[in-house]
Design an enzyme around this catalytic site. Structure first.
Site, PDB file in Angstrom:
ATOM      1  N   ALA A 259       0.283  -8.466  -3.757  1.00  0.00           N
ATOM      2  CA  ALA A 259       0.220  -7.359  -4.728  1.00  0.00           C
ATOM      3  C   ALA A 259      -0.362  -6.062  -4.152  1.00  0.00           C
ATOM      4  O   ALA A 259      -0.578  -5.112  -4.904  1.00  0.00           O
ATOM      5  CB  ALA A 259      -0.536  -7.741  -5.995  1.00  0.00           C
ATOM      6  N   ALA A 260      -0.584  -6.011  -2.832  1.00  0.00           N
ATOM      7  CA  ALA A 260      -1.065  -4.740  -2.250  1.00  0.00           C
ATOM      8  C   ALA A 260      -0.005  -3.650  -2.454  1.00  0.00           C
ATOM      9  O   ALA A 260      -0.322  -2.515  -2.838  1.00  0.00           O
ATOM     10  CB  ALA A 260      -1.370  -4.914  -0.772  1.00  0.00           C
ATOM     11  N   GLY A 261       1.259  -4.011  -2.226  1.00  0.00           N
ATOM     12  CA  GLY A 261       2.339  -3.034  -2.410  1.00  0.00           C
ATOM     13  C   GLY A 261       2.486  -2.632  -3.874  1.00  0.00           C
ATOM     14  O   GLY A 261       2.754  -1.473  -4.190  1.00  0.00           O
ATOM     15  N   ASP A 262       2.283  -3.584  -4.776  1.00  0.00           N
ATOM     16  CA  ASP A 262       2.374  -3.280  -6.213  1.00  0.00           C
ATOM     17  C   ASP A 262       1.240  -2.349  -6.626  1.00  0.00           C
ATOM     18  O   ASP A 262       1.431  -1.410  -7.416  1.00  0.00           O
ATOM     19  CB  ASP A 262       2.298  -4.563  -7.038  1.00  0.00           C
ATOM     20  CG  ASP A 262       3.398  -5.554  -6.682  1.00  0.00           C
ATOM     21  OD1 ASP A 262       4.500  -5.097  -6.316  1.00  0.00           O
ATOM     22  OD2 ASP A 262       3.155  -6.768  -6.758  1.00  0.00           O
TER      23      ASP A 262
HETATM   24  O1  RIB Z   1       4.183  -8.647  -5.084  1.00  0.00           O
HETATM   25  C1  RIB Z   1       3.451  -9.805  -5.393  1.00  0.00           C
HETATM   26  C2  RIB Z   1       4.142 -10.606  -6.449  1.00  0.00           C
HETATM   27  O2  RIB Z   1       5.363 -11.085  -5.937  1.00  0.00           O
HETATM   28  C3  RIB Z   1       3.413 -11.842  -6.897  1.00  0.00           C
HETATM   29  O3  RIB Z   1       2.497 -11.592  -7.940  1.00  0.00           O
HETATM   30  C4  RIB Z   1       4.528 -12.802  -7.268  1.00  0.00           C
HETATM   31  O4  RIB Z   1       4.589 -13.083  -8.624  1.00  0.00           O
HETATM   32  C5  RIB Z   1       5.797 -12.151  -6.761  1.00  0.00           C
HETATM   33  O5  RIB Z   1       6.493 -11.573  -7.775  1.00  0.00           O
END
Ligand code: RIB
Length: 318
Positions: A259-262
């Protein structure tokens, strides 16, 4: 110029997954049984993570999410996690045909991960679901998308964002080829190294900082108005109508890159929605992403606004 309507909403269209996370010494090879530890279920999904990041990091911009979940306990947990972060979850609908999406994640001792998703209800998010939310795109500052929902739904959302005047930000993750007519609807595309190589038609691999300007130019020729290359420990590189900038990464002790990119995308949307100049927005997004890497899990790792600002105050100005 890449900019967003000030004070407008940030609307995220995308996936919600329950992540099943196990820490391992090293990622298992094919056919290998590895012994892991510290099993946890943690709210995730690229779309939900971006919504969570935007809501935790925003000062006043409202954040809303459009998505689909099943009728099961995971759905309740995922909605609750987003609501606690401050996301408007009223546009997350139930789906009778499929269960809530899940992701199986191994994280090694260097913080690198391996992820398998079973999309379930995320695959049922249809263009018609976005049509009914047309008005939300009209008042939005930014509209965020990723690729864990059907491509035709992403394309429909990008069209609504363009028609409504929202700044569209596409995270082309997980990596997949994208047609030019979809890329032409995007204002800002944010690939990591693997995704950038795929979109530019080159062999996957690391991108040296010196290669970033050429690669960004090649990607912009495919349609998006601007590109942010997410280069991991090399930071990020922006190329858009107002110029080009490299923003170095902050050095942190990596626990989990999930989730760093998110987190980066949610933070970037917040900063642009606040009208901050691109270099400042990149620095803010790098800081939020760096903090997320220091903790295990997706939504569990995303920092709050105060934390990101305090982290930035502690860094030398460059
Ligand atoms: O980018 C990370 C996410 O990728 C995770 O939370 C997982 O659910 C996948 O969707």
């Amino acid at each position: 110029k890449i900019g967003a309507m000030p004070d407008g909403a940030i609307i995220v269209t995308g996936s919600l997954n329950m992540d099943f996370v196990v820490q391992v010494e090293r990622l298992p090879a094919p056919g290998e049984t590895a012994r892991g530890s510290n099993f946890q279920t943690i709210p995730g999904g690229k779309g939900a993570n971006q919504a969570c990041a935007a809501a935790r990091l925003a000062r006043s911009n409202p954040v809303s999410m459009i998505g689909r979940v099943g009728y099961d306990a995971f759905a309740d947990h995922l909605r609750a996690s987003l609501a606690a972060a401050g996301v408007d979850t009223s546009r997350i609908h139930g789906c009778r045909r499929a269960p809530t999406g899940v992701a199986l994640i191994w994280v090694d001792r260097t913080g690198q991960n391996s992820i398998v998703i079973a999309p379930g209800a995320n695959d049922e998010l249809a263009p018609a679901d976005l049509e009914t939310e047309r008005q939300a795109f009209v008042s939005a500052a930014c509209a965020l998308f990723q690729l864990e929902t059907p491509l035709e739904t992403v394309a429909a959302g990008l069209r609504l964002a363009r028609a409504g005047g929202a700044l569209s930000i596409l995270d082309p993750a997980p990596a997949r080829p994208l047609p030019g007519d979809v890329l032409a609807l995007v204002d800002l595309v944010t690939p990591n190294e693997t995704e950038a190589c795929l979109l530019a038609g080159r062999e996957p691999g690391r991108i040296r900082a010196a290669e970033a300007p050429g690669l960004a130019a090649a990607l912009r020729q495919r349609g998006p108005r601007a590109v942010v290359l997410k280069l991991g420990d090399q930071g990020c590189y922006y190329s858009g109508p107002e110029g080009e900038w490299h923003a170095p990464a902050f050095q942190v002790q990596a626990i989990d890159a999930t989730a760093a990119g998110d987190t980066f995308n949610g933070a970037l949307a917040v900063a642009l929605a606040e009208g901050r100049p691109v270099p400042e927005a990149l620095r803010f997004a790098n800081a939020a992403a760096a903090l997320s890497v220091t903790r295990l899990g997706a939504q569990a790792s995303i920092p709050a606004r105060e934390e990101a600002e305090q982290f930035l105050r502690q860094q030398p100005q460059c």
